[in-house]
Design a protein around this motif. Structure first.
Motif, PDB file in Angstrom:
ATOM      1  N   THR A 167       0.821  -1.217   0.000  1.00  0.00           N
ATOM      2  CA  THR A 167       0.000   0.000   0.000  1.00  0.00           C
ATOM      3  C   THR A 167       0.853   1.264   0.000  1.00  0.00           C
ATOM      4  O   THR A 167       0.318   2.363  -0.091  1.00  0.00           O
ATOM      5  N   GLU A 168       2.162   1.105   0.076  1.00  0.00           N
ATOM      6  CA  GLU A 168       3.062   2.259   0.124  1.00  0.00           C
ATOM      7  C   GLU A 168       3.519   2.632  -1.285  1.00  0.00           C
ATOM      8  O   GLU A 168       3.897   1.771  -2.089  1.00  0.00           O
ATOM      9  N   LYS A 222       6.135   5.371  -3.147  1.00  0.00           N
ATOM     10  CA  LYS A 222       7.180   6.376  -3.042  1.00  0.00           C
ATOM     11  C   LYS A 222       7.310   7.065  -4.388  1.00  0.00           C
ATOM     12  O   LYS A 222       7.494   6.403  -5.410  1.00  0.00           O
TER      13      LYS A 222
END
Length: 206
Positions: free
Chosen positions: A129-130, A132
């Motif tokens: 779910t991250e 960057k």
């Protein structure tokens, strides 16, 4: 006469061409033979400068690529490198989206081998779910058949460190320079500034 010629062309054997094509087929990066060591360099160094340890050579920083897996991997291994730093090294992620010159390109595990030129834009790294996000200026993405991706950028900055107000200011300044430019050099420089700040503005808006 034409029928005879046609029959000859259609029944012409293709084994010679196939053999030649197989012999000249370029291997993937994972199939290249292991590079020779630098023992000769070390020995030569010791003869010339015996009191100083030999410097590290690029080959000492290179690691052999793993073979192409028989099954589709669940992760993509990414190396994201700048001239002055390594942002990601052997990082296993779910997906990477890069700003290719042909448009935004998503890279998943098992992607076909590709070399893509990158333009100013948003690069996003997805891991669970991250997400960057980076803004990059330009570079290249090398996608290998073993679900490895090497991304080389000239400049990059995390998107959360970009000041939207400064982007708007820069876009306005370069737009004015472009409208008042009198030489081709000034126009080219101003156009680059407009393109980069427009891409930054788009990345922040997205």
């Amino acid at each position: 006469m034409l029928r005879q010629l046609a029959s000859r062309l259609l029944t012409r054997p293709t084994t010679t061409y196939s053999a030649a094509a197989a012999a000249t087929r370029r291997p993937f990066s994972t199939q290249v033979a292991e590079a020779p060591g630098d023992d000769a360099f070390v020995e030569a160094w010791k003869k010339v400068v015996p009191n100083i340890d030999p410097p590290k050579t690029p080959i000492q920083f290179m690691h052999p690529r793993p073979p192409t897996p028989s099954a589709l991997p669940t992760k993509l291994t990414v190396n994201f490198v700048l001239p002055y730093a390594s942002e990601l090294s052997q990082k296993e992620v779910d997906m990477v989206i890069v700003p290719a010159t042909t448009g935004q390109m998503g890279i998943l595990p098992g992607h076909v081998p590709t070399i893509a030129e990158l333009k100013p834009g948003l690069l996003s790294v997805h891991e669970g779910t991250e997400i960057k996000k980076y803004f990059i200026s330009s570079g290249f993405a090398f996608i290998h058949p073993n679900s490895y991706a090497d991304i080389l950028a000239v400049e990059a900055v995390p998107l959360d460190r970009v000041d939207p107000a400064q982007v708007q200011k820069g876009l306005s300044e370069f737009t004015q320079k472009l409208s008042s430019a009198s030489t081709e050099s000034e126009k080219a420089e101003a156009q680059i500034g407009v393109d980069v700040h427009s891409a930054l503005n788009f990345a922040l808006a997205g």
